[in-house]
Design a protein around this motif. Structure first.
Motif, PDB file in Angstrom:
ATOM      1  N   ASP A  15       0.900  -1.091  -0.001  1.00 21.96           N
ATOM      2  CA  ASP A  15       0.001   0.089   0.062  1.00 21.96           C
ATOM      3  C   ASP A  15       0.815   1.166   0.095  1.00 21.96           C
ATOM      4  N   SER A  16       1.928   1.109   0.732  1.00 25.38           N
ATOM      5  CA  SER A  16       3.050   2.492   0.674  1.00 25.38           C
ATOM      6  C   SER A  16       3.362   2.552  -1.015  1.00 25.38           C
ATOM      7  N   GLY A  17       3.245   1.830  -1.843  1.00 25.25           N
ATOM      8  CA  GLY A  17       3.615   2.210  -3.255  1.00 25.25           C
ATOM      9  C   GLY A  17       5.203   1.052  -3.240  1.00 25.25           C
ATOM     10  N   PHE A  18       5.576   0.607  -2.343  1.00 25.68           N
ATOM     11  CA  PHE A  18       6.860  -0.212  -2.570  1.00 25.68           C
ATOM     12  C   PHE A  18       6.595  -1.441  -3.250  1.00 25.68           C
ATOM     13  N   ARG A  19       7.382  -1.732  -4.341  1.00 29.58           N
ATOM     14  CA  ARG A  19       7.423  -2.782  -5.223  1.00 29.58           C
ATOM     15  C   ARG A  19       8.159  -3.953  -4.813  1.00 29.58           C
ATOM     16  N   ALA A  20       7.780  -4.733  -3.944  1.00 31.13           N
ATOM     17  CA  ALA A  20       8.518  -5.939  -3.544  1.00 31.13           C
ATOM     18  C   ALA A  20       9.250  -6.866  -4.306  1.00 31.13           C
ATOM     19  N   LEU A  21       8.144  -7.318  -5.256  1.00 29.77           N
ATOM     20  CA  LEU A  21       8.504  -8.253  -6.074  1.00 29.77           C
ATOM     21  C   LEU A  21       8.193  -7.628  -7.679  1.00 29.77           C
ATOM     22  N   LYS A  22       8.723  -8.236  -8.621  1.00 25.36           N
ATOM     23  CA  LYS A  22       8.757  -7.507  -9.859  1.00 25.36           C
ATOM     24  C   LYS A  22       8.951  -8.764 -11.092  1.00 25.36           C
ATOM     25  N   ASP A  23       7.587  -9.106 -11.397  1.00 26.02           N
ATOM     26  CA  ASP A  23       7.553 -10.181 -12.595  1.00 26.02           C
ATOM     27  C   ASP A  23       8.291 -11.368 -12.358  1.00 26.02           C
ATOM     28  N   ILE A  24       8.132 -11.843 -11.218  1.00 23.48           N
ATOM     29  CA  ILE A  24       8.874 -13.356 -11.030  1.00 23.48           C
ATOM     30  C   ILE A  24       8.225 -14.487 -11.598  1.00 23.48           C
ATOM     31  N   ASN A  25       9.233 -15.015 -12.331  1.00 26.67           N
ATOM     32  CA  ASN A  25       8.923 -16.361 -13.236  1.00 26.67           C
ATOM     33  C   ASN A  25       9.995 -17.409 -12.481  1.00 26.67           C
ATOM     34  N   LEU A  26       9.600 -18.604 -12.088  1.00 31.89           N
ATOM     35  CA  LEU A  26      10.560 -19.546 -11.503  1.00 31.89           C
ATOM     36  C   LEU A  26       9.735 -20.797 -11.525  1.00 31.89           C
ATOM     37  N   GLU A  27      10.657 -22.014 -11.790  1.00 34.44           N
ATOM     38  CA  GLU A  27       9.823 -23.235 -11.500  1.00 34.44           C
ATOM     39  C   GLU A  27      11.040 -23.872 -10.543  1.00 34.44           C
ATOM     40  N   ILE A  28      10.335 -24.558  -9.376  1.00 31.54           N
ATOM     41  CA  ILE A  28      11.371 -25.493  -8.745  1.00 31.54           C
ATOM     42  C   ILE A  28      10.862 -27.161  -8.993  1.00 31.54           C
ATOM     43  N   ARG A  29      11.949 -27.626  -9.036  1.00 29.23           N
ATOM     44  CA  ARG A  29      11.899 -28.961  -9.256  1.00 29.23           C
ATOM     45  C   ARG A  29      11.375 -29.912  -8.267  1.00 29.23           C
TER      46      ARG A  29
END
Length: 308
Positions: A15-29
């Motif tokens: 809500d403060s406007g802080f962008r904590a994660l940006k377009d994360i793409n990940l696969e864990i086996r």
């Protein structure tokens, strides 16, 4: 094989406007041990919180063992065990009751035999009737691990699990992790003790400023990005490198008493033999030599500095 955790286009803005994660793409086996590394504030805990259903994402989708963490929350969450950073426990409950209750929260039927095994594996059996308020910080950490394992999850998150704990617990915990891995449990860990990640992980992901900047097999990463050094302690100091010895990666240190040759770990160090022949031709004698290779921590620091 279908990944046990799949993340597509994940974003989190507070809500403060802080962008904590940006377009994360990940696969864990399935069945691997995956180390998620990053400096403080990089987004590690936010990412884990979203996967575990503790934080709502702004956009994107996450699947845990094939279940959407939002649309099929109960099934997804039942597959996951989480050992958090914070020592959050019910201070006036007994060890046995709090671990058994945690199993029930996930809808698992009572299984005293499994609870006993977990407590014995974590050296908590003798403390099973003790109230949590009576335990040391290290024992409370063991209880958190026991709670995470109470419902027999197929995915285990370890968020800084050995921060501030004694050497004995750290050793016991990693022995237990090794056993879980052999049984097929997928383990995702964050740690400031990067030597632990180097020892345990199959793959490494690095996150910085909310972005995944690298995902790589650990051994491949260390081969591609690691450096090796050959250090020679000279019999007599050199004022400067003789002409013909000023090869790339060669430098004088320690007021001319040490000659250091740095080269890529992935390349065959044929230059070492040439260097030794040249030293002999220039009548430069050495009394000791030492070879070393950069650690995962060295590589991690270089990656983060490059993206600072």
């Amino acid at each position: 094989m279908q990944p046990i955790i799949a993340i597509e286009g994940l974003n989190k803005t507070y809500d403060s406007g802080f962008r904590a994660l940006k377009d994360i793409n990940l696969e864990i086996r399935r069945g691997e041990t995956f180390a998620l590394l990053g400096p403080n504030g990089a987004g590690k805990t936010t990412l884990i919180g979203i996967i575990c259903g503790l934080i709502n994402p702004t956009s994107g989708r996450v699947w845990a063992d094939g279940h959407d963490i939002v649309r099929d929350f109960r099934a997804a969450r039942s597959r996951i065990g989480l050992v958090p950073q914070e020592l959050t426990t019910d201070s006036f409950e007994t060890v046995w009751n709090t671990v058994s209750f945690s199993r029930g929260l996930f809808g698992s039927a009572p299984n005293p035999r499994h609870i006993e095994k977990v407590l014995r594996d974590l050296s908590l059996w003798e403390k099973r009737d003790a109230r949590l308020i009576e335990l040391s910080g290290g024992m409370k950490r063991r209880v958190l691990i026991a709670k995470a394992l109470s419902h027999e999850p197929s995915i285990l998150f370890l968020d800084e699990p050995t921060a501030g704990v004694d050497v004995d617990l750290r050793r016991e915990m990693w022995n237990m992790v090794g056993g879980l891995r052999e049984s097929g449990v997928t383990i995702i860990l964050t740690t400031h003790y990067i030597e632990e990640a180097e020892e345990m992980a199959d793959r490494v992901g690095v996150i910085n400023h909310g972005e995944i900047i690298l995902v790589e097999d650990k051994n491949t990463l260390m081969a591609k990005m690691g450096k090796r050094q050959l250090s020679l302690q000279l019999q007599a100091p050199l004022q400067h490198l003789p002409q013909g010895l000023s090869a790339a990666g060669l430098e004088l240190l320690d007021d001319g008493h040490q000659l250091v040759y740095t080269f890529d770990a992935q390349h065959e160090p044929t230059g070492i033999a040439d260097l030794l022949r040249q030293l002999n031709a220039h009548h430069i004698e050495f009394k000791d030599l030492h070879s070393s290779q950069s650690s995962l921590e060295d590589i991690f620091v270089d990656l983060v500095r490059a993206r600072a």
